[in-house]
Scaffold this motif. Structure first.
Motif, PDB file in Angstrom:
ATOM      1  N   UNK A  43       0.807  -1.317  -0.018  1.00  0.00           N
ATOM      2  CA  UNK A  43      -0.095   0.095  -0.051  1.00  0.00           C
ATOM      3  C   UNK A  43       0.793   1.149  -0.217  1.00  0.00           C
ATOM      4  N   UNK A  44       2.001   1.291   0.597  1.00  0.00           N
ATOM      5  CA  UNK A  44       2.899   2.414   0.785  1.00  0.00           C
ATOM      6  C   UNK A  44       3.409   2.739  -0.609  1.00  0.00           C
ATOM      7  N   UNK A  45       3.890   1.723  -1.226  1.00  0.00           N
ATOM      8  CA  UNK A  45       4.555   1.674  -2.703  1.00  0.00           C
ATOM      9  C   UNK A  45       3.511   2.313  -3.390  1.00  0.00           C
ATOM     10  N   UNK A  46       2.322   1.814  -3.493  1.00  0.00           N
ATOM     11  CA  UNK A  46       1.158   2.368  -4.395  1.00  0.00           C
ATOM     12  C   UNK A  46       0.836   3.751  -4.218  1.00  0.00           C
ATOM     13  N   UNK A  47       0.832   4.258  -2.848  1.00  0.00           N
ATOM     14  CA  UNK A  47       0.682   5.518  -2.553  1.00  0.00           C
ATOM     15  C   UNK A  47       1.804   6.472  -3.097  1.00  0.00           C
ATOM     16  N   UNK A  48       3.027   6.021  -2.707  1.00  0.00           N
ATOM     17  CA  UNK A  48       4.086   6.984  -3.273  1.00  0.00           C
ATOM     18  C   UNK A  48       3.838   6.791  -4.909  1.00  0.00           C
ATOM     19  N   UNK A  49       3.743   5.870  -5.674  1.00  0.00           N
ATOM     20  CA  UNK A  49       3.761   5.788  -6.920  1.00  0.00           C
ATOM     21  C   UNK A  49       2.652   6.776  -7.605  1.00  0.00           C
ATOM     22  N   UNK A  50       1.473   6.804  -6.820  1.00  0.00           N
ATOM     23  CA  UNK A  50       0.289   7.610  -7.152  1.00  0.00           C
ATOM     24  C   UNK A  50       0.807   9.413  -6.903  1.00  0.00           C
ATOM     25  N   UNK A  51       1.383   9.536  -5.854  1.00  0.00           N
ATOM     26  CA  UNK A  51       2.001  10.917  -5.311  1.00  0.00           C
ATOM     27  C   UNK A  51       3.062  11.271  -6.447  1.00  0.00           C
ATOM     28  N   UNK A  52       4.103  10.311  -7.052  1.00  0.00           N
ATOM     29  CA  UNK A  52       4.788  10.676  -7.791  1.00  0.00           C
ATOM     30  C   UNK A  52       4.233  10.825  -9.382  1.00  0.00           C
ATOM     31  N   UNK A  53       3.353  10.423  -9.527  1.00  0.00           N
ATOM     32  CA  UNK A  53       2.477  10.742 -10.946  1.00  0.00           C
ATOM     33  C   UNK A  53       1.691  11.914 -10.823  1.00  0.00           C
ATOM     34  N   UNK A  54       1.122  12.223  -9.631  1.00  0.00           N
ATOM     35  CA  UNK A  54       0.387  13.434  -9.117  1.00  0.00           C
ATOM     36  C   UNK A  54       1.377  14.672  -9.429  1.00  0.00           C
ATOM     37  N   UNK A  55       2.519  14.541  -8.809  1.00  0.00           N
ATOM     38  CA  UNK A  55       3.423  15.593  -9.019  1.00  0.00           C
ATOM     39  C   UNK A  55       4.113  15.732 -10.282  1.00  0.00           C
ATOM     40  N   UNK A  56       4.454  14.725 -11.271  1.00  0.00           N
ATOM     41  CA  UNK A  56       4.820  14.756 -12.406  1.00  0.00           C
ATOM     42  C   UNK A  56       3.955  15.411 -13.208  1.00  0.00           C
ATOM     43  N   UNK A  57       2.639  15.375 -13.073  1.00  0.00           N
ATOM     44  CA  UNK A  57       1.656  15.849 -14.101  1.00  0.00           C
ATOM     45  C   UNK A  57       0.995  17.217 -13.626  1.00  0.00           C
ATOM     46  N   UNK A  58       1.209  17.689 -12.335  1.00  0.00           N
ATOM     47  CA  UNK A  58       0.395  19.031 -11.930  1.00  0.00           C
ATOM     48  C   UNK A  58       0.422  19.898 -12.666  1.00  0.00           C
ATOM     49  N   UNK A  59       1.714  19.995 -13.339  1.00  0.00           N
ATOM     50  CA  UNK A  59       1.659  21.575 -13.982  1.00  0.00           C
ATOM     51  C   UNK A  59       1.528  21.303 -15.380  1.00  0.00           C
ATOM     52  N   UNK A  60       1.028  20.216 -15.653  1.00  0.00           N
ATOM     53  CA  UNK A  60       0.838  19.781 -17.300  1.00  0.00           C
ATOM     54  C   UNK A  60      -0.578  19.559 -17.536  1.00  0.00           C
ATOM     55  N   UNK A  61      -1.527  20.681 -17.927  1.00  0.00           N
ATOM     56  CA  UNK A  61      -2.710  20.136 -18.097  1.00  0.00           C
ATOM     57  C   UNK A  61      -3.013  19.626 -19.612  1.00  0.00           C
ATOM     58  N   UNK A  62      -4.154  18.981 -19.882  1.00  0.00           N
ATOM     59  CA  UNK A  62      -4.484  18.466 -21.189  1.00  0.00           C
ATOM     60  C   UNK A  62      -5.707  19.352 -21.566  1.00  0.00           C
ATOM     61  N   UNK A  63      -5.645  19.414 -22.913  1.00  0.00           N
ATOM     62  CA  UNK A  63      -6.948  20.321 -23.433  1.00  0.00           C
ATOM     63  C   UNK A  63      -7.903  19.445 -24.297  1.00  0.00           C
ATOM     64  N   UNK A  64      -9.044  19.554 -24.045  1.00  0.00           N
ATOM     65  CA  UNK A  64     -10.323  18.733 -24.817  1.00  0.00           C
ATOM     66  C   UNK A  64     -11.344  19.650 -25.033  1.00  0.00           C
ATOM     67  N   UNK A  65     -11.641  19.678 -26.216  1.00  0.00           N
ATOM     68  CA  UNK A  65     -12.828  20.511 -26.659  1.00  0.00           C
ATOM     69  C   UNK A  65     -12.632  22.025 -26.273  1.00  0.00           C
ATOM     70  N   UNK A  66     -11.414  22.409 -26.398  1.00  0.00           N
ATOM     71  CA  UNK A  66     -10.959  23.951 -26.220  1.00  0.00           C
ATOM     72  C   UNK A  66     -10.871  24.275 -24.722  1.00  0.00           C
ATOM     73  N   UNK A  67     -10.980  23.256 -24.059  1.00  0.00           N
ATOM     74  CA  UNK A  67     -10.964  23.554 -22.561  1.00  0.00           C
ATOM     75  C   UNK A  67      -9.816  22.810 -21.905  1.00  0.00           C
ATOM     76  N   UNK A  68      -9.117  23.682 -20.686  1.00  0.00           N
ATOM     77  CA  UNK A  68      -7.815  22.788 -20.313  1.00  0.00           C
ATOM     78  C   UNK A  68      -8.532  21.886 -18.902  1.00  0.00           C
ATOM     79  N   UNK A  69      -7.914  20.600 -18.621  1.00  0.00           N
ATOM     80  CA  UNK A  69      -8.324  19.975 -17.523  1.00  0.00           C
ATOM     81  C   UNK A  69      -6.817  19.412 -16.825  1.00  0.00           C
TER      82      UNK A  69
END
Length: 184
Positions: A43-69
């Motif tokens: 569970x600790x490993x999973x949580x760390x992996x989730x946090x890693x991806x959250x931090x990695x993609x926090x500043x990189x939004x994606x665009x769909x239908x002209x809107x950023x998410x």
């Protein structure tokens, strides 16, 4: 080795209790170490992996239908590693402010991440306010203003003992009949 470990021929897959993984780098680590790792460490490993991806993609939004998410990262169903990472923010943004609308969600997905107040139709998954009926035969008492589905309809007709490639057509026809006059 535990009896819950299942390695499929020619693919790397690991099923440990509730967790299903597909071929990627952390799966290889899990397949190697999981028989020896206590659940708490896993569970600790999973949580760390989730946090890693959250931090990695926090500043990189994606665009769909002209809107950023913002990308959606959650420990449940490992959204950082599948299509739900983009599907959930799009659908949630669409329905979250439609408080007075009649909404039907096909497949119980959003309730795993948010508090919901709409109807959910899911043949297999039990849960609070989940209608356990088949999407092809379900006949609601009311019409819906919106019908949404996340990573569900592609399974209709295929995840059953008897495969039926035409069942999805019947599902869409039935869903169309459930929409109100101006429904989407």
């Amino acid at each position: 080795m535990t009896s819950s470990r299942k390695i499929k021929k020619n693919t790397l897959a690991y099923n440990y209790k509730d967790y299903n993984y597909k071929d990627n780098i952390h799966t290889k680590l899990i397949n190697y170490f999981m028989p020896f790792v206590p659940a708490g460490i896993f569970r600790l490993y999973e949580n760390l992996f989730c946090k890693y991806y959250s931090l990695k993609t926090t500043s990189a939004p994606f665009t769909f239908g002209g809107k950023k998410y913002k990308y959606f990262n959650h420990i449940y169903n490992h959204t950082w590693n599948n299509e739900r990472r983009v599907e959930i923010p799009i659908i949630w943004n669409f329905i979250k402010n439609k408080k007075s609308a009649n909404i039907l969600e096909v497949g119980n997905v959003l309730s795993h991440y948010f508090s919901i107040n709409h109807n959910v139709l899911d043949k297999y998954e039990k849960g609070k306010s989940v209608i356990n009926e088949d999407v092809v035969t379900f006949k609601p008492r009311k019409k819906y203003d919106y019908i949404v589905s996340i990573s569900t309809l592609e399974h209709v007709g295929w995840d059953e003992p008897k495969k039926d490639k035409m069942k999805i057509i019947h599902a869409f026809n039935n869903l169309r009949s459930m929409l109100s006059r101006n429904g989407k």
